[in-house]
Write a protein that holds these residues in place. Structure first.
Motif, short mmCIF file in Angstrom:
data_model
loop_
_atom_site.label_atom_id
_atom_site.label_comp_id
_atom_site.label_asym_id
_atom_site.label_seq_id
_atom_site.Cartn_x
_atom_site.Cartn_y
_atom_site.Cartn_z
N ILE A 53 -15.02 5.68 -38.15
CA ILE A 53 -16.00 6.40 -37.34
C ILE A 53 -16.05 7.90 -37.61
CG2 ILE A 53 -15.87 4.68 -35.49
CD1 ILE A 53 -14.23 6.77 -33.86
N THR A 54 -15.19 8.39 -38.48
CA THR A 54 -15.12 9.82 -38.75
C THR A 54 -16.01 10.19 -39.92
OG1 THR A 54 -12.87 9.88 -37.90
CG2 THR A 54 -13.53 11.71 -39.27
N PRO A 55 -16.83 11.24 -39.77
CA PRO A 55 -17.69 11.66 -40.88
C PRO A 55 -16.90 11.83 -42.18
CG PRO A 55 -18.23 12.90 -38.92
CD PRO A 55 -16.98 12.09 -38.60
N GLY A 56 -17.53 11.37 -43.24
CA GLY A 56 -16.89 11.46 -44.55
C GLY A 56 -16.20 10.18 -44.97
N ALA A 57 -16.15 9.21 -44.05
CA ALA A 57 -15.50 7.93 -44.36
C ALA A 57 -16.38 7.12 -45.29
CB ALA A 57 -15.23 7.14 -43.09
N PRO A 58 -15.77 6.37 -46.21
CA PRO A 58 -16.58 5.48 -47.04
C PRO A 58 -17.35 4.52 -46.14
CG PRO A 58 -14.30 5.55 -47.80
CD PRO A 58 -14.36 6.29 -46.49
N GLY A 59 -18.66 4.51 -46.27
CA GLY A 59 -19.48 3.63 -45.43
C GLY A 59 -19.74 4.21 -44.05
N GLY A 60 -19.09 5.32 -43.71
CA GLY A 60 -19.30 5.95 -42.41
C GLY A 60 -20.35 7.03 -42.50
N GLU A 61 -20.45 7.81 -41.48
CA GLU A 61 -21.40 8.90 -41.43
C GLU A 61 -21.01 9.95 -42.47
OE1 GLU A 61 -21.84 12.06 -38.04
OE2 GLU A 61 -22.46 10.09 -37.32
N PRO A 62 -21.97 10.44 -43.27
CA PRO A 62 -21.62 11.44 -44.27
C PRO A 62 -21.24 12.76 -43.61
CG PRO A 62 -23.98 11.13 -44.20
CD PRO A 62 -23.37 10.12 -43.27
N PRO A 63 -20.42 13.56 -44.28
CA PRO A 63 -20.07 14.85 -43.70
C PRO A 63 -21.30 15.74 -43.60
CG PRO A 63 -19.27 14.68 -45.95
CD PRO A 63 -19.85 13.36 -45.59
#
Length: 128
Positions: free
Chosen positions: A110-120
């Motif tokens: 759930i943290t931005p920047g995670a693969p498949g998550g929200e981009p930074p």
């Protein structure tokens, strides 16, 4: 009030479990609820609480499922129920490793920047 001997004991259990996570470039240690916790890209996912127990961030539904079983309990701060934080006592230390892994996977996702998550977020550029 912090129980310093209990916190020290909690760290003897927690710190070896934390070491593999700290090998990742995305994981470090930072402040959380008056303690120092494991963070993935700046978001805390686990720490040793003021009584030496491990505290982990999990999905609210998972905390609902675990709350009250085997001494595990939802975290409450100044009468405020923390929906996604679970206290795992030293008496349930055999569950620490698995719940730490669950907490990392949840916050990593759930943290931005995670693969498949929200981009930074993109850096702000003056004049735009």
């Amino acid at each position: 009030m912090t129980d310093a001997p209990a916190v020290a004991h909690g760290h003897t259990l927690f710190d070896p479990l934390a070491e593999p996570y700290l090998a990742s470039a995305d994981v470090d240690i930072g402040p959380m609820f008056g303690s120092r916790g494991l963070r993935v890209r700046g978001k805390v996912f686990a720490f040793v609480g003021h009584l030496g127990d491990m505290v982990v961030k999990l999905p609210a539904a998972r905390v609902d499922e675990l709350d009250g079983g085997g001494g595990l309990e939802r975290m409450v701060i100044r009468e405020r129920v923390m929906k996604e934080w679970l206290i795992v006592p030293v008496t349930a230390a055999k569950r620490w490793e698995a719940l730490l892994a669950e907490a990392f996977a949840f916050v990593d996702e759930i943290t931005p920047g995670a693969p498949g998550g929200e981009p930074p977020p993109e850096p702000a550029i003056m004049g735009r």
